[in-house]
Design an enzyme around this catalytic site. Structure first.
Site, PDB file in Angstrom:
ATOM      1  N   ASP A 131       3.159  -4.259   8.109  1.00  0.00           N
ATOM      2  CA  ASP A 131       1.940  -3.488   7.900  1.00  0.00           C
ATOM      3  C   ASP A 131       0.776  -4.457   8.137  1.00  0.00           C
ATOM      4  O   ASP A 131       0.476  -5.302   7.293  1.00  0.00           O
ATOM      5  CB  ASP A 131       1.934  -2.944   6.463  1.00  0.00           C
ATOM      6  N   HIS A 158       0.869  -1.184   0.000  1.00  0.00           N
ATOM      7  CA  HIS A 158       0.000   0.000   0.000  1.00  0.00           C
ATOM      8  C   HIS A 158       0.907   1.236   0.000  1.00  0.00           C
ATOM      9  O   HIS A 158       2.026   1.189   0.513  1.00  0.00           O
ATOM     10  CB  HIS A 158      -0.836  -0.063   1.281  1.00  0.00           C
ATOM     11  N   CYS A 181      -4.870   2.447  -3.585  1.00  0.00           N
ATOM     12  CA  CYS A 181      -3.652   3.006  -2.957  1.00  0.00           C
ATOM     13  C   CYS A 181      -2.481   2.039  -3.099  1.00  0.00           C
ATOM     14  O   CYS A 181      -1.675   1.882  -2.173  1.00  0.00           O
ATOM     15  CB  CYS A 181      -3.876   3.349  -1.489  1.00  0.00           C
ATOM     16  N   GLN A 183      -4.399  -5.096   7.086  1.00  0.00           N
ATOM     17  CA  GLN A 183      -5.390  -6.051   6.547  1.00  0.00           C
ATOM     18  C   GLN A 183      -5.326  -7.422   7.221  1.00  0.00           C
ATOM     19  O   GLN A 183      -5.999  -8.350   6.788  1.00  0.00           O
ATOM     20  CB  GLN A 183      -5.197  -6.220   5.028  1.00  0.00           C
ATOM     21  N   LYS A 219     -10.490  -0.488  10.718  1.00  0.00           N
ATOM     22  CA  LYS A 219     -10.681  -1.682   9.879  1.00  0.00           C
ATOM     23  C   LYS A 219     -11.074  -2.897  10.717  1.00  0.00           C
ATOM     24  O   LYS A 219     -11.139  -4.022  10.214  1.00  0.00           O
ATOM     25  CB  LYS A 219      -9.394  -1.989   9.105  1.00  0.00           C
TER      26      LYS A 219
HETATM   27  N1  C6P Z   1      -6.286   0.468   2.844  1.00  0.00           N
HETATM   28  C1  C6P Z   1      -8.121   0.074   1.328  1.00  0.00           C
HETATM   29  O1  C6P Z   1      -9.223   0.328   0.846  1.00  0.00           O
HETATM   30  P1  C6P Z   1      -4.946   3.783   7.149  1.00  0.00           P
HETATM   31  O2  C6P Z   1      -5.500   4.619   6.057  1.00  0.00           O
HETATM   32  O3  C6P Z   1      -3.742   4.437   7.781  1.00  0.00           O
HETATM   33  O4  C6P Z   1      -5.960   3.321   8.138  1.00  0.00           O
HETATM   34  O5  C6P Z   1      -4.440   2.418   6.468  1.00  0.00           O
HETATM   35  C2  C6P Z   1      -3.526   2.466   5.408  1.00  0.00           C
HETATM   36  C3  C6P Z   1      -3.282   1.104   4.865  1.00  0.00           C
HETATM   37  C4  C6P Z   1      -2.029   0.544   4.998  1.00  0.00           C
HETATM   38  N2  C6P Z   1      -1.768  -0.697   4.561  1.00  0.00           N
HETATM   39  C5  C6P Z   1      -2.686  -1.444   3.969  1.00  0.00           C
HETATM   40  C6  C6P Z   1      -2.343  -2.837   3.519  1.00  0.00           C
HETATM   41  C7  C6P Z   1      -3.971  -0.938   3.784  1.00  0.00           C
HETATM   42  O6  C6P Z   1      -4.893  -1.699   3.200  1.00  0.00           O
HETATM   43  C8  C6P Z   1      -4.276   0.367   4.231  1.00  0.00           C
HETATM   44  C9  C6P Z   1      -5.635   0.975   3.974  1.00  0.00           C
HETATM   45  C10 C6P Z   1      -7.636   0.876   2.518  1.00  0.00           C
HETATM   46  O7  C6P Z   1      -7.419  -0.834   0.887  1.00  0.00           O
HETATM   47  C11 C6P Z   1      -7.792   2.340   2.296  1.00  0.00           C
HETATM   48  S1  C6P Z   1      -6.713   2.977   1.062  1.00  0.00           S
END
Ligand code: C6P
Length: 410
Positions: free
Chosen positions: A198, A122, A364, A201, A224
């Protein structure tokens, strides 16, 4: 085993119509919905206990501090960290990864050093490292992908004596792949590098044990996993955090402030400058209680069952391409796909007309989308409150979408 029909009753938002159809929410990879149990805790906090933390001696301030710190302990147990000093509250995964790049990265990385990530990251796990590499004259390298999964041969080849940081998603937000973190940690540690995970997910869907994974840092987001937005966690091993400088400075995080210099509080507070997201942290604690009541093992098993149910139905749709592993047993409940030559935005709009909410775009993860050689994809992502009927509705709506477009009626 999970009874999704029963659990979904905890989520008031799910009981509405969108475009005259019952809502089928399949955008859980972007953010999950919040159960009554979390909403009630947030409301009760603001109605009865709202005060600033760590500053007041009055009763409300003590209650707010107690509940905020109790949430930190819930997080510690949730990820099996050794101590609460290793649990930092952040705004989310993005903030956590930025903190590691800025604080640990700036202290450790020198010109010519290597930072290793992968093509399936991401943007939040790419750009902080790009910026660090630029600041320091370091080299950013990418592990390749094979059959929708991380190419471990590529990983082994790319780790060198110069590798200082390996940063990898535990689960991809596009490919639905689970990465072998333990193996990667061993590889990173064999050359003295740290491993950053990270967990955006993975933490919502499976049991996390940071000690068992042997990771040095682990970042995830509350929103999430049934918690509020604006709250997340960065886990770091104490020995590393002790030697890191805070990224932000101000109130809350200081011990003494002199005219020209200051000293910091002990862990974890030295990283938490300013009034934190108190309600968010308490809401995250409530979300953890909620998930624990269901059981992370049950959530994982149920989502697997859902994937195995919907996968063959999707594969049977002519012209539909699923990205990532083709075996549902190797695929998480995040399913990215394209339908014929239709633009994924059109597909997502057509599905929305049927009440089915999916995401479309680059998710993203632009380097991955380029790697897949597609302009974008649609993505359905399931959670434990989704039912087999939701999966059927997705499949039906896809057939309708196909028909509409072939008739030129949409
Ligand atoms: N992905 C998706 O629709 P934040 O925005 O900080 O809570 O998470 C960022 C992030 C980082 N790593 C991974 C693997 C992610 O999936 C995400 C967030 C969302 O896939 C929003 S772009």
């Amino acid at each position: 085993m999970i009874d999704a029909h029963k659990l979904r009753k905890d989520f008031p938002i799910l009981f509405q119509e969108v475009n005259d159809e019952p809502l089928v929410y399949l955008d859980n990879g972007a953010t999950t919905q919040k159960p009554k149990q979390v909403l009630d805790v947030l409301r009760a906090y603001y109605e009865h206990d709202n005060a600033n933390v760590h500053r007041g001696v009055h009763t409300l301030a003590e209650r707010a501090t107690r509940d905020y710190e109790a949430s930190r302990e819930k997080v510690r147990q949730f990820i099996h960290a050794k101590e609460t000093a290793e649990v930092l509250f952040t705004r989310g995964t993005t903030t956590g990864l930025n903190w590691v790049a800025k604080s640990y990265g700036d202290a450790v990385i020198e010109a010519g050093d290597e930072i290793l990530i992968s093509y399936m990251e991401h943007h939040s796990n790419i750009i902080p490292w790009q910026q660090l590499a630029r600041r320091k004259g370091a080299i950013l390298k990418y592990i390749g992908i094979k059959d929708g999964k991380l190419d471990m041969d590529s990983a082994r080849k790319q780790v060198t004596e110069k590798t200082k940081i390996v940063s990898i998603a535990h689960a991809s937000n596009v490919l639905g792949t689970i990465n072998p973190i333990k193996e990667l940690a061993e590889l990173a540690h064999s050359v003295g590098a740290v491993i950053v995970v990270d967990g955006a997910q993975s933490a919502p869907h499976t049991k996390i044990d940071v000690q068992e994974l042997d990771c040095d840092f682990f970042a995830f987001s509350g929103h999430k996993m049934c918690g509020p937005t604006g709250i997340g966690v960065l886990y770091g091993r104490r020995e590393l955090l002790e030697n890191m400088e805070p990224v932000e400075f101000g109130g809350e995080m200081i011990d003494f402030v002199y005219l020209q210099d200051s000293t910091w509080k002990e862990l974890p507070w030295k990283f938490e400058a300013g009034t934190p997201n108190i309600a968010g942290a308490i809401g995250l604690g409530a979300a953890i209680d909620y998930l624990n009541d269901i059981g992370l093992e049950n959530i994982h098993a149920y989502e697997q069952e859902l994937v195995e149910y919907v996968f063959p139905k999707l594969q049977a749709i002519e012209g539909l391409t699923i990205y990532g592993p083709q075996d549902p047993k190797e695929h998480t409940a995040v399913i990215a796909f394209n339908l014929d030559k239709l633009h994924p935005h059109d597909v997502a709009t057509a599905l929305d007309m049927e009440g089915v909410a999916v995401r479309a775009g680059h998710h993203c993860a632009q380097p991955l989308i380029d790697y897949l050689e597609v302009p974008a994809t649609a993505r359905a992502s399931f959670y434990f409150y989704n039912t087999k009927e939701d999966a059927d509705k997705l499949v039906d709506a896809l057939y309708k979408t196909k028909e509409f477009f072939s008739n030129g009626t949409i």
